[in-house]
Motif scaffolding. Structure first.
Motif, short mmCIF file in Angstrom:
data_model
loop_
_atom_site.label_atom_id
_atom_site.label_comp_id
_atom_site.label_asym_id
_atom_site.label_seq_id
_atom_site.Cartn_x
_atom_site.Cartn_y
_atom_site.Cartn_z
N GLU A 1 31.94 44.53 37.13
CA GLU A 1 30.66 45.13 37.49
C GLU A 1 30.86 46.47 38.19
OE1 GLU A 1 28.64 42.26 39.88
OE2 GLU A 1 28.69 40.70 38.31
N THR A 2 31.87 46.55 39.06
CA THR A 2 32.23 47.79 39.75
C THR A 2 33.72 48.02 39.58
OG1 THR A 2 30.49 47.51 41.42
CG2 THR A 2 32.32 48.99 41.97
N VAL A 3 34.08 49.26 39.25
CA VAL A 3 35.48 49.60 39.01
C VAL A 3 35.87 50.76 39.91
CG1 VAL A 3 37.18 50.46 37.36
CG2 VAL A 3 35.42 48.82 36.63
N TYR A 4 36.93 50.58 40.69
CA TYR A 4 37.46 51.66 41.51
C TYR A 4 38.67 52.26 40.79
CZ TYR A 4 34.45 49.88 45.19
OH TYR A 4 33.36 49.49 45.93
N ALA A 5 38.54 53.53 40.43
CA ALA A 5 39.54 54.18 39.58
C ALA A 5 40.39 55.15 40.37
CB ALA A 5 38.84 54.92 38.44
N ARG A 6 41.68 55.14 40.07
CA ARG A 6 42.59 56.14 40.62
C ARG A 6 42.25 57.50 40.03
NH1 ARG A 6 46.61 57.48 43.66
NH2 ARG A 6 48.58 56.66 42.83
N CYS A 7 42.29 58.51 40.86
CA CYS A 7 41.90 59.86 40.45
C CYS A 7 43.09 60.59 39.82
CB CYS A 7 41.39 60.64 41.65
SG CYS A 7 40.75 62.27 41.25
N ILE B 1 44.85 51.73 47.78
CA ILE B 1 45.07 50.28 47.91
C ILE B 1 44.25 49.71 49.05
CG2 ILE B 1 46.80 48.53 48.49
CD1 ILE B 1 48.86 50.29 47.01
N ASP B 2 44.26 50.39 50.18
CA ASP B 2 43.51 49.92 51.35
C ASP B 2 42.01 49.84 51.05
OD1 ASP B 2 43.37 49.30 54.31
OD2 ASP B 2 42.11 51.11 54.23
N TYR B 3 41.48 50.88 50.39
CA TYR B 3 40.04 50.91 50.09
C TYR B 3 39.67 49.78 49.13
CZ TYR B 3 35.39 52.71 49.03
OH TYR B 3 34.03 52.84 48.90
N VAL B 4 40.44 49.63 48.05
CA VAL B 4 40.12 48.61 47.06
C VAL B 4 40.20 47.22 47.68
CG1 VAL B 4 40.87 47.54 44.90
CG2 VAL B 4 40.82 50.03 45.11
N ASN B 5 41.27 46.95 48.41
CA ASN B 5 41.43 45.61 48.98
C ASN B 5 40.37 45.32 50.04
OD1 ASN B 5 43.58 45.17 47.31
ND2 ASN B 5 45.16 45.58 48.86
N THR B 6 39.95 46.33 50.76
CA THR B 6 38.88 46.15 51.75
C THR B 6 37.54 45.84 51.09
OG1 THR B 6 39.99 47.66 53.29
CG2 THR B 6 37.64 47.27 53.64
N HIS B 7 37.34 46.38 49.87
CA HIS B 7 36.07 46.19 49.17
C HIS B 7 36.16 45.12 48.09
CE1 HIS B 7 35.45 50.07 51.12
NE2 HIS B 7 34.16 49.89 50.94
N ALA B 8 37.18 44.29 48.14
CA ALA B 8 37.36 43.25 47.14
C ALA B 8 36.27 42.19 47.25
CB ALA B 8 38.73 42.59 47.31
N LYS B 9 35.69 41.86 46.12
CA LYS B 9 34.71 40.78 46.01
C LYS B 9 34.54 40.47 44.53
CE LYS B 9 30.64 43.81 46.08
NZ LYS B 9 29.35 44.09 46.75
N PRO B 10 33.89 39.35 44.17
CA PRO B 10 33.71 39.03 42.75
C PRO B 10 32.99 40.17 42.01
CG PRO B 10 33.19 37.13 44.11
CD PRO B 10 33.40 38.28 45.05
N GLY B 11 33.49 40.50 40.83
CA GLY B 11 32.90 41.56 40.03
C GLY B 11 33.56 42.91 40.21
N VAL B 12 34.42 43.04 41.25
CA VAL B 12 35.12 44.30 41.49
C VAL B 12 36.46 44.29 40.76
CG1 VAL B 12 36.30 45.69 43.24
CG2 VAL B 12 34.01 44.79 43.69
N ALA B 13 36.78 45.42 40.14
CA ALA B 13 38.07 45.57 39.44
C ALA B 13 38.62 46.95 39.73
CB ALA B 13 37.90 45.35 37.94
N ALA B 14 39.86 47.16 39.33
CA ALA B 14 40.52 48.44 39.59
C ALA B 14 41.04 49.03 38.28
CB ALA B 14 41.68 48.25 40.57
N LEU B 15 41.04 50.35 38.22
CA LEU B 15 41.66 51.11 37.14
C LEU B 15 42.74 51.95 37.79
CD1 LEU B 15 41.56 51.94 34.11
CD2 LEU B 15 40.03 53.79 34.79
N CYS B 16 43.99 51.60 37.54
CA CYS B 16 45.09 52.19 38.31
C CYS B 16 46.24 52.58 37.40
CB CYS B 16 45.56 51.22 39.38
SG CYS B 16 46.18 49.65 38.72
N TYR B 17 47.30 53.12 38.00
CA TYR B 17 48.48 53.49 37.24
C TYR B 17 49.44 52.31 37.11
CZ TYR B 17 46.84 58.25 38.12
OH TYR B 17 46.09 59.39 38.18
N ASN B 18 50.37 52.43 36.19
CA ASN B 18 51.33 51.36 35.93
C ASN B 18 52.06 50.95 37.22
OD1 ASN B 18 50.66 51.65 33.26
ND2 ASN B 18 52.52 52.74 32.69
N GLY B 19 52.11 49.63 37.47
CA GLY B 19 52.86 49.09 38.59
C GLY B 19 52.08 49.00 39.88
#
Length: 341
Positions: free
Chosen positions: A309-315, A252-270
């Protein structure tokens, strides 16, 4: 070419698909894993059409699908006891077995290798089409090469409309990732691609089963792929996928720190509620079966819904069916993984 969308619940649709296949054409068919792009496996010219429709490299071997165990006779040189034990436990189902090929297998199917991959799918529509066509079917995933695999007929139409004769709509796929591939042409047997049948389950039947290094790593330069899904970047959306390996807090910290237009997340439910970027969920954190069913649809949504454009995915955790999820995701990411500590 106009691609027909056929309702698999209608008997005439099965017969129509079978006629297309008998005449050397291509049909998208449902299986329990993903939708397959089927051709007569004994017709080299028809099989070559698969590679053209998918824009698939010709050195990437295909899987031959059968609808009865005894149809394996002649497709392979012999059926060892290990293959019979696996078939008794897992067929019909999401397991592909590689064996030395019989003389009837065209080089287009095996990519010039002396082995062939065989699978007996459990989906009743796939079985019905094979029975009606009267021939085994070569069938990789019914998507453009490199794209996320299709788990619905709509996905197939998105990629294959105008490229193939027909698509049979049999509803969503139950497993959601391609079959497990194990080769018995090596000693000891080797897992080449994880799927719905786990490494642990294979070892319960066969004892010693190695996991090929290419399951978790890129195939070494110059080495020929012995199985689909080993050599090339696969399953990838248009967006650049980056896997973040770490705790939820660090993610969460990494994604929110790198938030900008075109960035999205692939995460688990909730988890999306804690993120400051648009997000697609792909199952529960501890439900790897759900992750497998949802992954490819989620990857397509990143393009079609979020236009990311960029997706940060949960491992995912690479254990059990989770190994299959991780295998698909690292290939979608081109093996780009950031360790968060």
């Amino acid at each position: 070419m106009q691609t027909q969308l056929l309702d698999a619940k209608e008997p005439e649709s099965i017969r129509k698909a079978a006629r297309i296949l008998q005449n050397g054409g291509l049909v998208g068919i449902p299986t329990e894993t993903v939708y397959g792009l089927a051709a007569n496996a004994l017709n080299g010219a028809a099989v070559a059409g698969i590679f053209t429709a998918k824009s698939r490299p010709m050195d990437n071997p295909l899987i031959v699908h059968i609808s009865q165990f005894d149809q394996i006779d002649g497709l392979v040189r012999e059926v060892p006891d290990a293959a019979r034990k696996l078939a008794e436990r897992f067929w019909p189902g999401p397991l592909t077995i590689i064996l030395p090929k019989g003389n009837c297998i065209p080089d287009e199917v095996s990519a010039g290798l002396d082995t062939v991959a065989i699978r007996f799918p459990s989906h009743p529509v796939a079985q019905a089409v094979i029975d009606a066509a009267g021939v085994p079917l070569a069938a990789p995933s019914a998507n453009l090469s490199g794209h996320p695999s299709p788990t619905t007929a709509a996905h197939v139409m998105d990629d294959m409309d105008g490229r193939i004769e027909a698509v049979l709509d049999g509803g969503p796929c139950a497993v959601g990732v391609e079959s497990t591939v194990v080769t018995l042409a090596a000693e000891p047997p080797r897992l080449l691609r994880p799927g719905g049948v786990t490494l642990e389950q294979l070892r319960e039947v066969l004892g010693d089963v190695e996991m090929d290094q290419a399951v978790l790593n890129p195939l070494p330069e110059g080495q020929q792929a012995a199985s689909p899904g080993m050599k090339y970047k696969h399953y990838s959306p248009k967006a650049n996928v980056v896997i973040l390996d770490g705790s939820l807090e660090h993610y969460i910290d990494y994604v929110n720190t790198h938030a900008k237009p075109g960035v999205a997340a692939l995460c688990y439910n909730g988890e999306n509620d804690a993120l400051s970027v648009p997000a697609i969920c792909y199952g529960g954190e501890r439900d790897c079966g759900e992750q497998a069913r949802e992954l490819f649809d989620a990857l397509r949504e990143l393009d079609d819904v979020l236009h990311a454009e960029t997706v940060y995915a949960r491992c995912p955790e690479p254990k059990g069916v989770g190994l299959a999820v991780y295998n698909r995701l690292i290939r979608a990411a081109g093996f780009e993984v950031i360790s968060l500590g």
